[in-house]
Enzyme design. Structure first.
Site, PDB file in Angstrom:
ATOM      1  N   ARG A   1       3.676  24.526  15.797  1.00  0.00           N
ATOM      2  CA  ARG A   1       3.377  23.929  14.500  1.00  0.00           C
ATOM      3  C   ARG A   1       2.520  24.886  13.693  1.00  0.00           C
ATOM      4  O   ARG A   1       2.085  25.916  14.194  1.00  0.00           O
ATOM      5  CB  ARG A   1       2.674  22.578  14.690  1.00  0.00           C
ATOM      6  CG  ARG A   1       1.548  22.706  15.717  1.00  0.00           C
ATOM      7  CD  ARG A   1       0.364  21.885  15.466  1.00  0.00           C
ATOM      8  NE  ARG A   1      -0.251  22.158  14.207  1.00  0.00           N
ATOM      9  CZ  ARG A   1      -1.078  23.184  13.971  1.00  0.00           C
ATOM     10  NH1 ARG A   1      -1.373  24.076  14.922  1.00  0.00           N
ATOM     11  NH2 ARG A   1      -1.619  23.351  12.796  1.00  0.00           N
ATOM     12  N   GLY A   2       2.278  24.506  12.410  1.00  0.00           N
ATOM     13  CA  GLY A   2       1.539  25.392  11.521  1.00  0.00           C
ATOM     14  C   GLY A   2       2.552  26.292  10.821  1.00  0.00           C
ATOM     15  O   GLY A   2       3.450  26.843  11.477  1.00  0.00           O
ATOM     16  N   ALA A   3       2.410  26.437   9.505  1.00  0.00           N
ATOM     17  CA  ALA A   3       3.463  27.095   8.723  1.00  0.00           C
ATOM     18  C   ALA A   3       3.831  28.506   9.219  1.00  0.00           C
ATOM     19  O   ALA A   3       5.014  28.785   9.450  1.00  0.00           O
ATOM     20  CB  ALA A   3       3.060  27.105   7.248  1.00  0.00           C
TER      21      ALA A   3
ATOM     22  N   ASN B   1      -0.175  20.719   1.835  1.00  0.00           N
ATOM     23  CA  ASN B   1      -0.855  21.013   3.106  1.00  0.00           C
ATOM     24  C   ASN B   1      -1.081  19.680   3.807  1.00  0.00           C
ATOM     25  O   ASN B   1      -0.740  18.611   3.281  1.00  0.00           O
ATOM     26  CB  ASN B   1      -2.167  21.775   2.865  1.00  0.00           C
ATOM     27  CG  ASN B   1      -2.750  22.315   4.168  1.00  0.00           C
ATOM     28  OD1 ASN B   1      -2.050  22.941   4.963  1.00  0.00           O
ATOM     29  ND2 ASN B   1      -4.020  22.051   4.424  1.00  0.00           N
ATOM     30  N   LYS B   2      -1.647  19.742   4.985  1.00  0.00           N
ATOM     31  CA  LYS B   2      -1.820  18.553   5.823  1.00  0.00           C
ATOM     32  C   LYS B   2      -2.423  17.387   5.039  1.00  0.00           C
ATOM     33  O   LYS B   2      -3.333  17.566   4.228  1.00  0.00           O
ATOM     34  CB  LYS B   2      -2.716  18.919   7.010  1.00  0.00           C
ATOM     35  CG  LYS B   2      -3.012  17.823   8.005  1.00  0.00           C
ATOM     36  CD  LYS B   2      -1.799  17.134   8.567  1.00  0.00           C
ATOM     37  CE  LYS B   2      -0.800  18.059   9.192  1.00  0.00           C
ATOM     38  NZ  LYS B   2       0.521  17.404   9.448  1.00  0.00           N
TER      39      LYS B   2
ATOM     40  N   ARG C   1      11.979  20.729  10.136  1.00  0.00           N
ATOM     41  CA  ARG C   1      10.846  20.080   9.441  1.00  0.00           C
ATOM     42  C   ARG C   1      10.970  20.539   7.983  1.00  0.00           C
ATOM     43  O   ARG C   1      11.149  21.733   7.733  1.00  0.00           O
ATOM     44  CB  ARG C   1       9.490  20.514  10.023  1.00  0.00           C
ATOM     45  CG  ARG C   1       9.233  19.958  11.425  1.00  0.00           C
ATOM     46  CD  ARG C   1       7.803  20.263  11.867  1.00  0.00           C
ATOM     47  NE  ARG C   1       6.836  19.399  11.212  1.00  0.00           N
ATOM     48  CZ  ARG C   1       5.507  19.620  11.231  1.00  0.00           C
ATOM     49  NH1 ARG C   1       5.026  20.685  11.847  1.00  0.00           N
ATOM     50  NH2 ARG C   1       4.668  18.790  10.621  1.00  0.00           N
TER      51      ARG C   1
ATOM     52  N   GLN D   1      -5.144  17.427  14.616  1.00  0.00           N
ATOM     53  CA  GLN D   1      -5.055  18.884  14.833  1.00  0.00           C
ATOM     54  C   GLN D   1      -6.437  19.529  14.718  1.00  0.00           C
ATOM     55  O   GLN D   1      -6.702  20.544  15.353  1.00  0.00           O
ATOM     56  CB  GLN D   1      -4.112  19.527  13.807  1.00  0.00           C
ATOM     57  CG  GLN D   1      -2.638  19.231  14.026  1.00  0.00           C
ATOM     58  CD  GLN D   1      -2.170  18.055  13.209  1.00  0.00           C
ATOM     59  OE1 GLN D   1      -2.939  17.139  12.940  1.00  0.00           O
ATOM     60  NE2 GLN D   1      -0.908  18.063  12.812  1.00  0.00           N
TER      61      GLN D   1
ATOM     62  N   ASP E   1       1.257  24.782   3.473  1.00  0.00           N
ATOM     63  CA  ASP E   1       2.629  24.727   3.987  1.00  0.00           C
ATOM     64  C   ASP E   1       3.648  25.171   2.950  1.00  0.00           C
ATOM     65  O   ASP E   1       4.744  25.596   3.296  1.00  0.00           O
ATOM     66  CB  ASP E   1       2.954  23.315   4.471  1.00  0.00           C
ATOM     67  CG  ASP E   1       2.253  23.052   5.790  1.00  0.00           C
ATOM     68  OD1 ASP E   1       1.091  22.617   5.759  1.00  0.00           O
ATOM     69  OD2 ASP E   1       2.853  23.349   6.848  1.00  0.00           O
TER      70      ASP E   1
HETATM   71  O1  MRU Z   1       1.924  19.259  10.899  1.00  0.00           O
HETATM   72  P1  MRU Z   1       1.317  20.611  11.170  1.00  0.00           P
HETATM   73  O2  MRU Z   1       0.327  20.604  12.264  1.00  0.00           O
HETATM   74  O3  MRU Z   1       2.384  21.673  11.331  1.00  0.00           O
HETATM   75  O4  MRU Z   1       0.538  20.951   9.822  1.00  0.00           O
HETATM   76  C1  MRU Z   1      -0.127  22.175   9.716  1.00  0.00           C
HETATM   77  C2  MRU Z   1      -0.869  22.346   8.432  1.00  0.00           C
HETATM   78  O5  MRU Z   1      -0.822  21.520   7.558  1.00  0.00           O
HETATM   79  C3  MRU Z   1      -1.576  23.641   8.243  1.00  0.00           C
HETATM   80  O6  MRU Z   1      -2.730  23.467   7.476  1.00  0.00           O
HETATM   81  C4  MRU Z   1      -0.651  24.617   7.517  1.00  0.00           C
HETATM   82  O7  MRU Z   1       0.590  24.699   8.159  1.00  0.00           O
HETATM   83  C5  MRU Z   1      -1.244  25.973   7.413  1.00  0.00           C
HETATM   84  S1  MRU Z   1      -1.343  26.761   8.985  1.00  0.00           S
HETATM   85  C6  MRU Z   1      -1.951  28.310   8.769  1.00  0.00           C
END
Ligand code: MRU
Length: 407
Positions: free
Chosen positions: A50-52, A258-259, A96, A207, A248
């Site tokens: 996970r994470g962009a 973003n989250k 996703r 997270q 994201d």
């Molecule tokens: O659902 P996730 O855990 O993939 O969400 C991640 C985030 O929102 C992060 O802040 C974003 O991807 C940036 S990661 C460098």
């Protein structure tokens, strides 16, 4: 203690994709091995990876995985091959919807496949697979290099010990290595400019609590975990000098997905006159979307909100227990219903049996809404920190400065 000792998140080995299963952190550091692109899609959707930026790497490695499996069974790189490849790329990109990096990583590889097919004569699927594996591994290495440059650009904004607040996990665990927003904190810490980090828990799947606080502890950076609802009070006390988060997807006008919870934090930062930074590599900018209203927001399983999951391991200590656990794993439905709507899922993993027990903590017929991301308007953002430098708005906003930075 150092960031350099953190585990890597995703890599290519022996024709398979290996990834750290982040659903189990910090309890266990299990590594998942994906032998097919379909398996990798499941890992992406379950948030094992996970994470962009890490999703960008997963997208690229997913295409390589198809090339060495199903793709390698084609006789030639011709129309049929390319048609199927395009389908697979679409499936991977859609695993996703919100983080643009996933589709970006897939597209890098897909464009290369199309270009190779058009230019090289009699290229075999195996030869093409070798080219794509090398390119996907290069993309992974480039992610780490970009994050380190980004972090240096961001750390230069802080010339004295600073109290940061961050949300979700934009650390090493959200990238191939090093991190974006938390990467800035690592480099600032190396320069003696981190006083403290406030870590938002990041409901519903935590997270921040599970991953960011774990990373910061491993790296030896002083941090305090707070529930998301505590950020306003902490800011009001004057305990936060800067908010720094990842992204994201960043639209042409600077609106950012973003989250979930990031938008609220940006409003709180504005109210308390605290700078609000977005740290993201250029692969997170999406010039095709003019503003945040066009971003597709992923809505996730309502169970994330309506209960808690406890993950762990059974190690069979008797032959009877071994047989019972095998029977559950081999049955068509390995989910065991328990009392009051609770569910337990058991899977074989390595030499043992991993379980995820979901306990419903809300009333049976509760209605819930579980968007995974929200959109922060560009007007609430002080600057974007990228590997190409820091982007500030001009009098009309971010449109022109983002376009100029992306070249
Ligand atoms: O659902 P996730 O855990 O993939 O969400 C991640 C985030 O929102 C992060 O802040 C974003 O991807 C940036 S990661 C460098």
């Amino acid at each position: 203690m150092s960031v350099e000792n953190l585990p890597r998140t995703i890599w290519w080995e022996e024709s398979k994709v290996y990834l750290l299963d982040e659903t189990r952190l910090p309890l266990t550091g299990d590594v998942l091995v994906c032998a097919t692109y379909e398996g990798l899609i499941m890992a992406i959707q379950s948030l094992a990876v996970r994470g962009a930026p890490a999703l960008g790497a997963a997208g690229a490695l997913g295409v390589a995985l198809w090339c060495v499996t199903e793709g390698a069974a084609f006789e030639a790189v011709e129309a049929e091959y390319l048609q199927r490849c395009a389908q697979v790329c679409e499936e991977l990109s859609q695993a996703r919807p919100t983080a643009v990096n996933l589709g970006w990583g897939v597209t890098q590889m897909h464009d290369l496949i199309e270009a190779q097919a058009a230019s090289a004569e009699n290229l075999s699927p195996q030869q093409l697979a070798d080219v794509i594996i090398a390119a996907a591994e290069e993309l992974c290495a480039a992610d780490e290099a970009a994050n380190r440059r980004l972090a240096a650009n961001g750390a230069a904004l802080f010339d004295k010990p600073t109290n940061f607040l961050t949300h979700c996990n934009a650390g090493s665990l959200a990238t191939v290595f090093y991190g974006t927003a938390v990467g800035v904190i690592y480099t600032a810490a190396d320069q003696g400019n981190v006083e403290h980090v406030w870590v938002d828990e990041t409901r519903p799947i935590n997270q921040g609590a599970r991953l960011t606080s774990w990373e910061l502890l491993q790296a030896g950076i002083p941090s305090t975990l707070i529930a998301d609802s505590m950020a306003a009070a902490v800011m009001h006390e004057g305990w936060v000098d800067a908010v720094i988060v990842g992204a994201d997807r960043i639209c042409a006008n600077g609106d950012v997905a973003n989250k979930i919870g990031t938008y609220g934090l940006s409003i709180l930062a504005k109210e308390h006159k605290i700078p609000f930074y977005i740290a993201a590599p250029v692969s997170t900018f999406d010039q095709k979307l003019s503003d945040g209203t066009q971003i597709v927001i992923e809505e996730r399983d309502h169970r994330e909100l309506e209960g808690v999951t406890v993950s762990g391991r059974f190690d069979a200590t008797t032959p009877e227990m071994q047989r019972a656990l095998e029977a559950v794993c081999n049955s068509e439905d390995s989910q065991l219903a328990m009392a009051q709507g609770h569910v337990m899922e058991i899977q074989r993993k390595g030499g043992g049996f991993a379980f995820d027990a979901w306990f419903k903590t809300t009333p049976t017929y509760v209605q819930s809404f579980n968007p995974a991301f929200d959109v922060t308007p560009a007007a609430n953002i002080t600057a974007f920190i990228t590997e190409r430098g820091v982007i500030y708005p001009d009098a009309d906003g971010y449109q022109k400065s983002i376009a100029a930075a992306l070249g």
